[in-house]
Enzyme design. Structure first.
Site, PDB file in Angstrom:
ATOM      1  N   CYS A   1      67.316  40.213  33.729  1.00 20.18           N
ATOM      2  CA  CYS A   1      67.792  41.591  33.708  1.00 20.18           C
ATOM      3  C   CYS A   1      67.461  42.190  35.066  1.00 20.18           C
ATOM      4  O   CYS A   1      66.316  42.155  35.507  1.00 20.18           O
ATOM      5  CB  CYS A   1      67.090  42.376  32.600  1.00 20.18           C
TER       6      CYS A   1
ATOM      7  N   TYR B   1      52.394  67.945  25.461  1.00 22.22           N
ATOM      8  CA  TYR B   1      53.048  66.634  25.341  1.00 22.22           C
ATOM      9  C   TYR B   1      52.536  65.756  26.492  1.00 22.22           C
ATOM     10  O   TYR B   1      53.321  65.184  27.252  1.00 22.22           O
ATOM     11  CB  TYR B   1      54.577  66.760  25.415  1.00 22.22           C
TER      12      TYR B   1
ATOM     13  N   GLU C   1      48.468  66.299  22.941  1.00 22.41           N
ATOM     14  CA  GLU C   1      49.336  65.139  22.673  1.00 22.41           C
ATOM     15  C   GLU C   1      49.110  64.688  21.232  1.00 22.41           C
ATOM     16  O   GLU C   1      47.980  64.691  20.746  1.00 22.41           O
ATOM     17  CB  GLU C   1      48.992  64.023  23.676  1.00 22.41           C
TER      18      GLU C   1
ATOM     19  N   CYS D   1      63.617  64.985  29.648  1.00 23.00           N
ATOM     20  CA  CYS D   1      64.425  63.767  29.773  1.00 23.00           C
ATOM     21  C   CYS D   1      65.765  63.956  29.071  1.00 23.00           C
ATOM     22  O   CYS D   1      66.525  63.016  28.907  1.00 23.00           O
ATOM     23  CB  CYS D   1      63.678  62.566  29.204  1.00 23.00           C
TER      24      CYS D   1
ATOM     25  N   GLN E   1      54.568  55.116  32.014  1.00 19.42           N
ATOM     26  CA  GLN E   1      55.913  55.360  32.553  1.00 19.42           C
ATOM     27  C   GLN E   1      56.520  54.066  33.076  1.00 19.42           C
ATOM     28  O   GLN E   1      55.838  53.312  33.755  1.00 19.42           O
ATOM     29  CB  GLN E   1      55.830  56.380  33.692  1.00 19.42           C
TER      30      GLN E   1
ATOM     31  N   ASP F   1      56.317  68.480  28.806  1.00 23.16           N
ATOM     32  CA  ASP F   1      57.098  67.252  29.057  1.00 23.16           C
ATOM     33  C   ASP F   1      57.420  66.621  27.705  1.00 23.16           C
ATOM     34  O   ASP F   1      56.921  65.555  27.369  1.00 23.16           O
ATOM     35  CB  ASP F   1      56.252  66.288  29.930  1.00 23.16           C
TER      36      ASP F   1
ATOM     37  N   CYS G   1      75.234  42.454  37.033  1.00 25.19           N
ATOM     38  CA  CYS G   1      74.938  41.695  35.830  1.00 25.19           C
ATOM     39  C   CYS G   1      76.220  41.354  35.087  1.00 25.19           C
ATOM     40  O   CYS G   1      77.045  42.230  34.823  1.00 25.19           O
ATOM     41  CB  CYS G   1      74.035  42.532  34.928  1.00 25.19           C
TER      42      CYS G   1
ATOM     43  N   CYS H   1      75.848  44.422  26.859  1.00 24.66           N
ATOM     44  CA  CYS H   1      74.463  44.830  26.633  1.00 24.66           C
ATOM     45  C   CYS H   1      74.346  46.307  26.279  1.00 24.66           C
ATOM     46  O   CYS H   1      73.658  46.671  25.331  1.00 24.66           O
ATOM     47  CB  CYS H   1      73.643  44.496  27.874  1.00 24.66           C
TER      48      CYS H   1
HETATM   49  N1  SAH Z   1      53.712  63.225  30.473  1.00 24.20           N
HETATM   50  C1  SAH Z   1      53.435  62.111  29.631  1.00 24.20           C
HETATM   51  C2  SAH Z   1      54.614  61.583  28.849  1.00 24.20           C
HETATM   52  C3  SAH Z   1      55.329  62.547  28.007  1.00 24.20           C
HETATM   53  S1  SAH Z   1      56.448  61.750  26.926  1.00 24.20           S
HETATM   54  C4  SAH Z   1      52.905  60.951  30.445  1.00 24.20           C
HETATM   55  O1  SAH Z   1      53.286  60.805  31.590  1.00 24.20           O
HETATM   56  O2  SAH Z   1      52.174  60.153  29.914  1.00 24.20           O
HETATM   57  C5  SAH Z   1      56.354  62.848  25.546  1.00 24.20           C
HETATM   58  C6  SAH Z   1      55.041  62.756  24.790  1.00 24.20           C
HETATM   59  O3  SAH Z   1      55.071  63.751  23.744  1.00 24.20           O
HETATM   60  C7  SAH Z   1      54.796  61.437  24.078  1.00 24.20           C
HETATM   61  O4  SAH Z   1      53.554  60.947  24.508  1.00 24.20           O
HETATM   62  C8  SAH Z   1      54.772  61.804  22.583  1.00 24.20           C
HETATM   63  O5  SAH Z   1      53.838  61.047  21.854  1.00 24.20           O
HETATM   64  C9  SAH Z   1      54.373  63.252  22.620  1.00 24.20           C
HETATM   65  N2  SAH Z   1      54.770  64.108  21.485  1.00 24.20           N
HETATM   66  C10 SAH Z   1      55.865  64.009  20.705  1.00 24.20           C
HETATM   67  N3  SAH Z   1      55.927  65.044  19.845  1.00 24.20           N
HETATM   68  C11 SAH Z   1      54.831  65.830  20.081  1.00 24.20           C
HETATM   69  C12 SAH Z   1      54.354  67.053  19.524  1.00 24.20           C
HETATM   70  N4  SAH Z   1      55.008  67.665  18.553  1.00 24.20           N
HETATM   71  N5  SAH Z   1      53.213  67.565  20.043  1.00 24.20           N
HETATM   72  C13 SAH Z   1      52.559  66.954  21.041  1.00 24.20           C
HETATM   73  N6  SAH Z   1      52.963  65.781  21.599  1.00 24.20           N
HETATM   74  C14 SAH Z   1      54.087  65.227  21.133  1.00 24.20           C
END
Ligand code: SAH
Length: 483
Positions: free
Chosen positions: A168, A338, A359, A435, A309, A408, A76, A82
Site C-alpha cells: 500500500c 477530547y 478524554e 476532522c 496520530q 478536537d 496503485c 480498495c
Molecule cells: N487530540 C487527540 C486526538 C483527538 S481524537 C490526540 O492527538 O491524541 C478524538 C478523541 O475524542 C478520541 O481520543 C476519543 O476517544 C475522544 N472522545 C470521543 N468522544 C468523547 C467525549 N464525549 N468526551 C471526551 N472525549 C471523547
C-alpha cells in the site's frame, strides 16, 4: 417531470463538472445529475447507469474519453477496488483545492457564514511534502487465495473479501518486506490464516507501526489462538522471529490474542515475543511559514494498542497551528477537550500556565499522564470522562475557568451540552480542530450565535489521496449573541 429518465445499464457520455464531498465526479445531462465514482473533474467520460432516480443517477465509469488536465497516473493498481484512496487519480494540487473548497462550502451552507467572512478568515491549506508513504500505521488482513495459499491484502470496498496486495503506497516502504517475511514463514511452516466464515485458522491481521523520527519498527501479529503447550504462541516461533529481527530497525515483535468472532481487529491481550514492548516517536512544535521544527521534541511511547496520530509530519503542523491560534503568553489556563493521549495538551503546556485535558478513553489518559511525566511536563492535569459530563460538572461544582478552550472531537463533532458549557465559561478564545468540516460548521454556528466570532482558519491535509481533511478554526468572544 421531463421526458428524460435514466435507465439502468444505459451507456451515456458526460462531462464531469464538479466533485462531491466523497470525491465522486458530478456531471449533468439536460439538468439531470450523474454521480460517477472514479471520474475526475474535467474528464469527458462514458458511463453506465447503475441506479436511476427521477432527478439523478449513480453511474459507473466505463471509459475516460478525454482525460481531465487534473488526471494523473495512479500509483496503485487497486485504487478503484480498495476504496481507501478515493481521489488517487487527481493531481495532488487539485486534491488540495478540492479539500479547501469542501471546507468553505460547508461553512457557507451548513454554518450559514457570509462568503466574505469565510474568504477573509481562511488561510491557504497546508499540503503534504510527500503525498504518499505518510502513514505510520498499517493493518493488513490475512486470508487465503483459491488454492489455499496465504495472502495479505485489503478488503475490497465495503466487503470482507481480501484482495491480495502487499504494497500500500500510503504506508511505510518497509512494510512490504515484513509482510513477505511473514507470508513466507506461513507457507513454509503451514501456518493457517484465519477464515472469517468459519472462525478457524490462526493468523488474522498484521499490524505494523513505524516511528517516523525514531525509525523504530513494531510488528504485531493478531492471532486466533492461545499459548501452546511449549509456551509459544506460533508454530516454530523462533524461525519467524529470526527472520523478522533481521529487518533493519526492527524494535518490537509481538502477538495480540483475538479469539472473538467480530470484525474488531485487535484483541485486549498483547505478548511481546522479541525486543521491546513499545516503540517511541518524537514530535515537536513547528514555526514559521515553512513550518520549521523548532520546539523541544516530545517523546511518545507507542504500544500495539495505543492511539497515535497516523500522519506525524502533518500532525506537527496541525497542532502547531492550533498552538499559534491559542495565542498563549505563559499566563493562560487552557482546557483541551477530547485530548486523546494528550498530544495537543503537551504542545499547549509548553506555552501556558496550566492545561487541563479531558478524554473518555481511560487508557488514553493513562498514556497521556505517562507521556507528560516522561517528558518532564508537570503543568498538565487529565480527567477521564465525557467532555459533556466532566466540564459542566466541574464548572458547576468548582467554577473552573478557561482563558482558552481547545477542542478536537471525533467526526460527529461536539455534544450540545459541551458547546453550551463552553458558552457559559466564556473563554477569550476557542480553537476548534476538526476532522469533519460539516459537523464543524454546525458547531461553529452554535458558538457564533452564542457570542463568538470567527477570526482565523486553515485546512491541513493529513490524508493525501483520500477525501478527508482536517480544519482548525479560531474564534474569539465578541459578546454579540444572536437569538
Ligand atoms: N487530540 C487527540 C486526538 C483527538 S481524537 C490526540 O492527538 O491524541 C478524538 C478523541 O475524542 C478520541 O481520543 C476519543 O476517544 C475522544 N472522545 C470521543 N468522544 C468523547 C467525549 N464525549 N468526551 C471526551 N472525549 C471523547
Amino acid at each position: 417531470m421531463s421526458w428524460m429518465e435514466f435507465k439502468k445499464n444505459e451507456i451515456l457520455t458526460v462531462t464531469i463538472e464538479d466533485i462531491g464531498n466523497d470525491g465522486e465526479g458530478i456531471g449533468k445531462i439536460d439538468g439531470f445529475t450523474l454521480f460517477v465514482k472514479d471520474a475526475v473533474i474535467g474528464d469527458v467520460v462514458s458511463v453506465k447507469i447503475m441506479k436511476a432516480k427521477k432527478q439523478y443517477a449513480y453511474a459507473k465509469l466505463e471509459k475516460v474519453l478525454t482525460p481531465s488536465p487534473f488526471r494523473v497516473e495512479p500509483k496503485c493498481a487497486f485504487h478503484r477496488q480498495c476504496g481507501g484512496c478515493q481521489i488517487q487519480t487527481m493531481s495532488y494540487e487539485r486534491q488540495l483545492q478540492f479539500k479547501e473548497n469542501k471546507i468553505k462550502r460547508n461553512l457557507l451552507h451548513i454554518g450559514k457564514f457570509d462568503q466574505a467572512v469565510i474568504e477573509r478568515i481562511m488561510e491557504p491549506i497546508v499540503g503534504m511534502e510527500e503525498a504518499f508513504h505518510y502513514r505510520n500505521k498499517a493493518q493488513y488482513p490475512v486470508g487465503t487465495d483459491r488454492e489455499g495459499k496465504p495472502i495479505v491484502g485489503f478488503y475490497a470496498g465495503r466487503t470482507h473479501t481480501i484482495i491480495e496486495n502487499n504494497e500500500c503506497f500510503l504506508g511505510a516502504p518497509e512494510n512490504k518486506r515484513i509482510l513477505e517475511t511473514i507470508l513466507e514463514y506461513m507457507k513454509q511452516q503451514r501456518v493457517s490464516a484465519y477464515q472469517e466464515e468459519t472462525g478457524e485458522g490462526l493468523i488474522r491481521h498484521i499490524l505494523i507501526r513505524t516511528g517516523f523520527s525514531s525509525k523504530q519498527i513494531m510488528v504485531c501479529i493478531v492471532i486466533n489462538g492461545q499459548k501452546m503447550r511449549n509456551g509459544n504462541f506460533l508454530p516454530q516461533e523462533g524461525m519467524l522471529i529470526d527472520a523478522l529481527k533481521r529487518i533493519e530497525n526492527m524494535t518490537s515483535i509481538s502477538v495480540c490474542i483475538n479469539r472473538e468472532r467480530t470484525n474488531v481487529i485487535m484483541g485486549k491481550e498483547v505478548h511481546t515475543l522479541w525486543g521491546k514492548d513499545t516503540i517511541t516517536d518524537n514530535i515537536c512544535i513547528r514555526e514559521g511559514e515553512d513550518f520549521r521544527r523548532t520546539g523541544k521534541e516530545i517523546q511518545y511511547k507507542i504500544s500495539p494498542l495505543s492511539f497515535y496520530q497516523v500522519n506525524p509530519v502533518q500532525t506537527e503542523k496541525l497542532y502547531s497551528i492550533a498552538l499559534d491560534y491559542a495565542g498563549l503568553t505563559g499566563e493562560e489556563t487552557v482546557w483541551d477537550l477530547y485530548c486523546g493521549i494528550g498530544t495537543i495538551s503537551l504542545f499547549l503546556a509548553q506555552k501556558a500556565k496550566k492545561v487541563y485535558g479531558v478524554e473518555v478513553v481511560p487508557q488514553a489518559i493513562a498514556d497521556a499522564k505517562e507521556n507528560a511525566a516522561n517528558n518532564g511536563i508537570n503543568n498538565v492535569e487529565f480527567f477521564v470522562g465525557k467532555a459533556e459530563e466532566v466540564l459542566p460538572d466541574l464548572y458547576e461544582r468548582e467554577g473552573v475557568y478557561a482563558d482558552v478552550i481547545v477542542v478536537d472531537p471525533p467526526r460527529k463533532g461536539c455534544d450540545a451540552v459541551c458547546l453550551e458549557t463552553m458558552l457559559r465559561m466564556k473563554p477569550k478564545r476557542i480553537v476548534y480542530v476538526s476532522c469533519d468540516s460539516a459537523t464543524l460548521a454546525r458547531d461553529l454556528k452554535v458558538l457564533c450565535d452564542g457570542g463568538y466570532e470567527l477570526v482565523r482558519g486553515r485546512g491541513v491535509d493529513q490524508f493525501g489521496q483520500t477525501v478527508h481533511v482536517e480544519v482548525i478554526i479560531m474564534m474569539q468572544y465578541c459578546g454579540k449573541e444572536k437569538n
